[in-house]
Scaffold this motif. Structure first.
Motif, short mmCIF file in Angstrom:
data_model
loop_
_atom_site.label_atom_id
_atom_site.label_comp_id
_atom_site.label_asym_id
_atom_site.label_seq_id
_atom_site.Cartn_x
_atom_site.Cartn_y
_atom_site.Cartn_z
N SER A 1 0.81 -1.22 0.00
CA SER A 1 0.00 0.00 0.00
C SER A 1 0.85 1.27 0.00
CB SER A 1 -0.94 0.00 1.22
OG SER A 1 -0.19 -0.07 2.43
N GLN A 2 1.96 1.27 0.74
CA GLN A 2 2.81 2.47 0.79
C GLN A 2 3.48 2.73 -0.56
OE1 GLN A 2 5.19 3.07 4.46
NE2 GLN A 2 4.40 1.08 5.12
N VAL A 3 3.84 1.66 -1.26
CA VAL A 3 4.45 1.82 -2.58
C VAL A 3 3.43 2.39 -3.55
CG1 VAL A 3 5.55 0.61 -4.49
CG2 VAL A 3 6.04 -0.07 -2.15
N ILE A 4 2.23 1.81 -3.54
CA ILE A 4 1.19 2.28 -4.46
C ILE A 4 0.84 3.74 -4.16
CG2 ILE A 4 -1.21 1.95 -5.15
CD1 ILE A 4 -0.83 -1.03 -4.57
N GLN A 5 0.76 4.08 -2.90
CA GLN A 5 0.43 5.46 -2.53
C GLN A 5 1.52 6.42 -2.99
OE1 GLN A 5 -0.16 6.00 1.67
NE2 GLN A 5 -0.66 8.17 1.50
N ALA A 6 2.78 6.02 -2.83
CA ALA A 6 3.87 6.88 -3.27
C ALA A 6 3.86 7.09 -4.77
CB ALA A 6 5.21 6.28 -2.83
N TYR A 7 3.56 6.02 -5.53
CA TYR A 7 3.53 6.15 -6.98
C TYR A 7 2.29 6.89 -7.46
CZ TYR A 7 7.59 3.12 -7.45
OH TYR A 7 8.85 2.60 -7.40
N GLU A 8 1.18 6.74 -6.74
CA GLU A 8 0.00 7.51 -7.10
C GLU A 8 0.25 9.00 -6.91
OE1 GLU A 8 -3.08 5.89 -4.71
OE2 GLU A 8 -3.64 4.33 -6.17
N THR A 9 0.96 9.33 -5.85
CA THR A 9 1.32 10.73 -5.62
C THR A 9 2.24 11.25 -6.72
OG1 THR A 9 1.14 10.39 -3.23
CG2 THR A 9 2.36 12.33 -3.97
N ALA A 10 3.22 10.42 -7.12
CA ALA A 10 4.13 10.82 -8.19
C ALA A 10 3.40 10.99 -9.51
CB ALA A 10 5.25 9.79 -8.34
N ALA A 11 2.44 10.09 -9.79
CA ALA A 11 1.67 10.19 -11.03
C ALA A 11 0.81 11.44 -11.02
CB ALA A 11 0.81 8.95 -11.21
N ALA A 12 0.22 11.75 -9.84
CA ALA A 12 -0.60 12.96 -9.74
C ALA A 12 0.24 14.21 -9.93
CB ALA A 12 -1.30 12.98 -8.38
N ASP A 13 1.47 14.21 -9.37
CA ASP A 13 2.35 15.36 -9.54
C ASP A 13 2.71 15.55 -11.00
OD1 ASP A 13 2.26 15.74 -6.84
OD2 ASP A 13 4.17 14.73 -6.43
N ASP A 14 2.96 14.45 -11.71
CA ASP A 14 3.26 14.56 -13.14
C ASP A 14 2.10 15.17 -13.90
OD1 ASP A 14 5.73 13.52 -12.74
OD2 ASP A 14 5.24 11.49 -13.39
N GLU A 15 0.88 14.76 -13.52
CA GLU A 15 -0.30 15.26 -14.23
C GLU A 15 -0.51 16.74 -13.95
OE1 GLU A 15 -4.95 13.98 -14.90
OE2 GLU A 15 -3.83 13.21 -13.19
N GLU A 16 -0.27 17.17 -12.71
CA GLU A 16 -0.43 18.57 -12.38
C GLU A 16 0.58 19.43 -13.11
OE1 GLU A 16 -0.18 18.92 -8.20
OE2 GLU A 16 -2.09 17.90 -7.79
N GLU A 17 1.81 18.89 -13.28
CA GLU A 17 2.84 19.65 -13.97
C GLU A 17 2.68 19.60 -15.48
OE1 GLU A 17 6.51 18.10 -12.66
OE2 GLU A 17 6.24 18.68 -10.56
N THR B 1 4.17 -9.52 8.87
CA THR B 1 3.85 -8.63 7.76
C THR B 1 5.10 -8.29 6.97
OG1 THR B 1 2.06 -7.64 9.05
CG2 THR B 1 2.82 -6.42 7.11
N VAL B 2 5.02 -8.49 5.68
CA VAL B 2 6.09 -8.09 4.76
C VAL B 2 5.57 -6.90 3.98
CG1 VAL B 2 7.60 -8.80 2.89
CG2 VAL B 2 6.88 -10.48 4.60
N SER B 3 6.13 -5.74 4.23
CA SER B 3 5.67 -4.51 3.58
C SER B 3 6.82 -3.86 2.83
CB SER B 3 5.10 -3.54 4.61
OG SER B 3 6.07 -3.20 5.58
N SER B 4 6.44 -3.03 1.88
CA SER B 4 7.45 -2.35 1.06
C SER B 4 7.11 -0.87 0.98
CB SER B 4 7.50 -2.95 -0.34
OG SER B 4 8.48 -2.31 -1.12
N ARG B 5 8.12 -0.05 0.90
CA ARG B 5 7.95 1.39 0.74
C ARG B 5 9.11 1.93 -0.08
NH1 ARG B 5 11.18 3.34 5.25
NH2 ARG B 5 11.68 1.57 6.61
#
Length: 597
Positions: A256-272, A318-322
């Motif tokens: 979830s943390q990886v997906i959230q970070a990439y969603e934020t990056a994708a949103a930033d690209d779209e705004e720019e 729990t095995v999590s990634s960020r």
């Protein structure tokens, strides 16, 4: 005028306090005469009578002052030099003897480890392949797994053997005619997985023994490839699902943390207005790690295995990634030499973290400080049932270090669980749509293979399996045939060479064992290459020492896989090297069916 100067010579013989007049000296000592001027110029007037004193030694002088000290000193010095030289030669002899003894010991150790590795891995190969094949075919029979996990041209229209996938309701007939319930089938699957896990544990101990010295000397060889760490986590953690269920431990994989970070990056690209990537999943695909798949999976397996071992019933693992992206920092390029021989240039875009967190026994401060030391084990009998070598975490940390990453441990204290954190560099994978030079100039990855497989029809491979162990050969060909591939078999290298000589283009992939009668694997590989065969050759061997692997590759093998054989590892190699089947092989299989060993 002055009267002329008179010259007179007076010689005295001094002997026992008596003197005489006249030239009395021993003329044999004339060469030892010592002349002294008693009236030097400038001290006396020119009218003064000059006096000179000449001294001659006599025999009494030599008898009194003669000594053997210089000769004795010379002899002593020579003796000292000789003694030191002899001492040096003796020391050198002893050191060489000790060195040779150690070399003999190391060679004996190497041969012993090589023998044990081969003799243990070979039967374990049969066990592991047999269990994996049994699980796969049981899953197919239960309708829970599609054959081979693939849909090929020959199976698209075939119905599923059983559409009921609820294990509690599934009923099949066994060979005795009795009804087998889904619960029984699941129990069999669990038992087989337990045996498979223990077999893998034996292999892990062997790997620890082989890797320990390499880690200490920093000479652990890595077969680098560009891989998706998230796919590797899914496949590796998935191996422990049944084991976690058996231990009643909840095992979760959290991205979830990886997906959230990439969603934020994708949103930033779209705004720019740049819109470099369409979705967060696309961002996950183009950011990879560079590493050795086998070594990294060994690290993950060790961390998850330890977490299960030290977590009690009803606990959580729990095995999590960020990820931590370097958005505002200049990107650093790095060049890698991949195992397929390609040089790739990738930009480092940040780091990826993998946290393995358990709710187990925890550690105190001293245990956290020493947990990565070699041979470290805590309360072995109570917590580990006397198992383990104590080398796993030491080797895991060394593997991470050689990948340019790190492995850390933290715990709040005893009874409060433990978290191990794996840190790896994250690189940007060149996008073929934006890279003007083309991705082929940079790398060959499984992403391009996946895209290729989506656009084109999948065709089976023509595979030659070579192994002198009939059970291994049967299991290997059956596993591959279940994936839709055409398989032929040979019992030794000579038979394999004869089959290739009959048609050098008959096979896409050749799998060779190392130790075989008549002709071994590396020799057979040399002959196959001399025939002009360009098939993808993979050595599958229990001899996994560096010199054994190098011998296989020097003979012409593209890659070497250790026993026990894992089909996923072979498929990963096919992906990395771009090995694919041909339409012609599919037609031949339709007309003639797959060949049998």
């Amino acid at each position: 005028t002055f009267p002329p100067l008179l010259t007179s010579i007076f010689l005295f013989l001094l002997s026992n306090g008596r003197s005489g007049y006249g030239d009395l000296h021993d003329r044999s000592y004339n060469n030892l005469r010592n002349n002294i001027t008693l009236t030097p110029d400038g001290l006396f007037s020119s009218f003064s009578t000059p006096y000179q004193l000449e001294l001659y030694p006599n025999s009494d002088f030599f008898e009194t002052y003669e000594t053997d000290n210089p000769r004795n000193a010379t002899i002593g010095a020579v003796c000292i030099i000789v003694f030191v030289s002899l001492l040096f030669f003796v020391y050198d002899f002893c050191v060489r003897k000790e060195f040779d003894a150690r070399q003999d010991l190391l060679e004996a150790k190497r041969l012993f480890v090589r023998f044990v590795s081969h003799e243990v891995r070979t039967p374990l190969n049969t066990v592991c392949m047999g269990l994996a094949l049994m699980q796969e075919e049981m899953g197919i029979a239960m309708g829970a797994v599609q054959r081979g996990g693939l849909t090929n041209t020959n199976e698209k229209d075939q119905p599923t053997t059983n559409n009921n996938r609820d294990g509690s309701k599934l009923e099949e007939k066994d060979f005795t005619g009795k009804t087998v319930t889904g619960e029984q089938a699941f129990e069999w699957m669990s038992l087989s997985q337990e045996v498979l896990n223990n077999a893998q544990a034996s292999v892990d101990v062997l790997n620890d023994l082989l890797n320990y010295d390499k880690i200490q000397m920093g000479k652990l060889s890595l077969e680098l490839s560009i891989l998706s760490l998230w796919d590797l986590l899914e496949s590796t953690v998935g191996e422990f699902k049944l084991a976690a269920q058996e231990r009643k431990v909840k095992l979760d994989l959290d991205f979830s943390q990886v997906i959230q970070a990439y969603e934020t990056a994708a949103a930033d690209d779209e705004e720019e207005g740049t819109r470099k990537h369409d979705t967060s999943s696309k961002l996950m695909k183009v950011r990879r790690v560079v590493g050795d798949t086998v070594r990294l999976s060994q690290v993950i397996r060790n961390l998850v295995s330890n977490g299960l071992k030290f977590t009690p019933e009803d606990g959580n693992l729990t095995v999590s990634s960020r990820v931590e992206l370097a958005n505002d920092k200049p990107l650093v390029e790095k060049t890698f030499r991949l195992t397929n021989g390609r040089d790739v240039v990738l930009e480092r875009e940040g780091v990826v973290y993998v946290d393995v967190t358990d709710t187990g026994v925890g550690m105190n401060t001293e245990q956290v400080r020493t947990v990565f030391d070699d041979g470290t084990q805590f309360n072995v009998n109570a917590l580990q049932a006397g198992k383990g070598s104590g080398l796993g975490l030491y080797i895991a940390k060394g593997i991470c270090k050689q990948h340019g990453g790190s492995l850390e441990c933290r715990s709040q204290g005893l009874g409060k669980g433990t978290t191990f954190t794996l840190k790896m560099p994250l690189y940007h994978l060149p996008d073929s749509s934006t890279n003007t030079e083309g991705t082929d100039d940079h790398c060959n990855t499984d992403e391009s293979h996946d895209n290729h497989s989506d656009e084109e029809e999948w065709f089976p491979l023509r595979i030659l399996c070579v192994d002198d162990s009939l059970p291994n050969l049967k299991l290997l060909t059956r596993m591959l045939s279940n994936r839709g591939h055409q398989c032929a078999g040979a019992a030794n290298g000579k038979e394999a060479v004869d089959l290739v000589q009959a048609n050098v283009e008959a096979f896409d992939t050749i799998l060779l064992d190392f130790e075989m009668p008549v002709m071994n694997g590396p020799t057979a590989c040399e002959h196959i290459r001399q025939l002009g065969c360009s098939a993808f050759v993979v050595g599958i061997t229990g001899n996994v020492l560096p010199e054994d692997v190098a011998r296989f590759k020097d003979a012409g093998a593209n890659a070497v896989l250790p026993k026990p054989f894992k089909l996923a590892a072979l498929e990963q190699l096919w992906t990395e090297y771009g090995v694919s089947g041909s339409n012609q092989s599919s037609k031949e299989e339709t007309q003639e069916g797959p060949s049998k060993p």
